[in-house]
Enzyme design. Structure first.
Site, PDB file in Angstrom:
ATOM      1  N   ALA A  61      43.316  36.266  46.089  1.00 17.54           N
ATOM      2  CA  ALA A  61      43.114  35.630  47.388  1.00 17.54           C
ATOM      3  C   ALA A  61      42.877  34.128  47.211  1.00 17.54           C
ATOM      4  O   ALA A  61      42.618  33.639  46.123  1.00 17.54           O
ATOM      5  CB  ALA A  61      41.923  36.263  48.096  1.00 17.54           C
ATOM      6  N   GLY A 106      43.783  40.453  44.888  1.00 14.46           N
ATOM      7  CA  GLY A 106      44.824  40.809  45.851  1.00 14.46           C
ATOM      8  C   GLY A 106      46.188  40.957  45.208  1.00 14.46           C
ATOM      9  O   GLY A 106      47.020  41.734  45.672  1.00 14.46           O
ATOM     10  N   GLU A 109      46.213  44.398  43.863  1.00 14.37           N
ATOM     11  CA  GLU A 109      46.295  45.313  45.004  1.00 14.37           C
ATOM     12  C   GLU A 109      47.708  45.351  45.588  1.00 14.37           C
ATOM     13  O   GLU A 109      48.179  46.409  46.036  1.00 14.37           O
ATOM     14  CB  GLU A 109      45.286  44.892  46.073  1.00 14.37           C
ATOM     15  CG  GLU A 109      43.851  45.172  45.656  1.00 14.37           C
ATOM     16  CD  GLU A 109      42.830  44.568  46.591  1.00 14.37           C
ATOM     17  OE1 GLU A 109      42.039  45.324  47.173  1.00 14.37           O
ATOM     18  OE2 GLU A 109      42.815  43.326  46.744  1.00 14.37           O
ATOM     19  N   GLU A 129      36.876  41.032  41.796  1.00 14.52           N
ATOM     20  CA  GLU A 129      36.090  40.672  42.978  1.00 14.52           C
ATOM     21  C   GLU A 129      34.584  40.789  42.746  1.00 14.52           C
ATOM     22  O   GLU A 129      33.793  40.055  43.349  1.00 14.52           O
ATOM     23  CB  GLU A 129      36.491  41.558  44.170  1.00 14.52           C
ATOM     24  CG  GLU A 129      37.875  41.272  44.738  1.00 14.52           C
ATOM     25  CD  GLU A 129      38.983  42.052  44.046  1.00 14.52           C
ATOM     26  OE1 GLU A 129      40.114  42.063  44.569  1.00 14.52           O
ATOM     27  OE2 GLU A 129      38.725  42.657  42.979  1.00 14.52           O
TER      28      GLU A 129
END
Length: 255
Positions: A61, A106, A109, A129
């Site tokens: 992110a 991300g 993911e 994270e």
């Protein structure tokens, strides 16, 4: 635009293009959702490659953007974040992630949303994270544990550690490791081969597997049974069986 959809040989490449690290900011998330839905609709797209370029898949992110958000802002944004990744996961066609360099947070993911993952020898994956005082928020706690099992997923999520491609392969986080310069070519070849297959049957197979993983076995078997019977109404089934009888296995050509 930070994401592009390029189509060739029945394969749609969702290309991340936000140098230098393909950080997944809000605009990129929204664009990804838009193009994933377009790829799902388009008849000339029969398989999909997700690719970040030769040097990096996606480093995660946009932390500076997220730092400016408070609780109220993230309550409003978190559903849209998940929806952008879910749009990729629900493309009803074969999807392969071509992973080079970093696929973190991300980025990891996003790779998890694919049906198959081909990684370069230079790939490094992880869910860091926890090191920010957070947990994965774009599906990592759910898709990672379903893919590699809960204890292995918890190891990566609890520690935030990053794994090189060889360990990712051993964990089942990626499916194939190749030289970095061959990642996209091999991913495109995988997708192009499936793009020549029976589109409805491939959709049925993907939906049956994915639904079965999300529900009890009786429901999964019912989904499989309904798709199996329904495929007997398709032209592809007629073509495939006719070719098998007349020419032998594996020679059918599908439109």
């Amino acid at each position: 635009m930070t994401v592009h959809l390029e189509v060739a040989e029945g394969v749609g490449t969702l290309r991340l293009d936000r140098p230098p690290m393909n950080a997944l900011d809000v605009a990129t998330q929204d664009r990804l959702k838009e193009l994933a839905e377009e790829a799902a609709r388009r008849e000339d797209v029969r398989a999909v490659v997700i690719y970040g370029g030769e040097k990096v898949f996606a480093a995660g992110a946009d932390i500076k953007e997220m730092q400016a958000m408070d609780h109220a802002a993230m309550v409003l944004r978190s559903k849209a974040l998940q929806d952008s990744f879910t749009a990729v996961a629900r493309i009803p066609k074969p999807v392969v992630a071509a992973v080079t360099g970093y696929a973190l947070g991300g980025g990891c993911e996003l790779a998890l949303c694919a049906d198959y993952r081909i990684a370069g020898e230079n790939a490094k994956l992880g869910q860091p994270e926890i090191l920010l005082g957070l947990i994965p928020g774009a599906g990592g706690t759910q898709r990672l544990s379903r893919l590699i099992g809960p204890s292995r997923a918890k190891d990566l999520i609890f520690t935030g550690r990053q794994v090189w491609a060889d360990e990712a392969l051993a964990l089942g986080l990626v499916d194939r490791v190749v030289p970095a310069g061959e990642v996209y070519a091999q991913a495109h070849a995988w997708a192009a081969k499936l793009a020549q297959g029976p589109a409805i049957a491939l959709r049925a197979a993907k939906e049956s597997v994915d639904t079965g993983l999300e529900t009890d076995i009786d429901t999964g078997l019912a989904v499989e049974r309904n798709w199996f019977a329904g495929l007997f109404a398709t032209e592809d089934r007629e073509r495939g069986m006719r070719s098998f009888v007349e020419e032998g296995p594996g020679k059918a050509k599908f439109l």
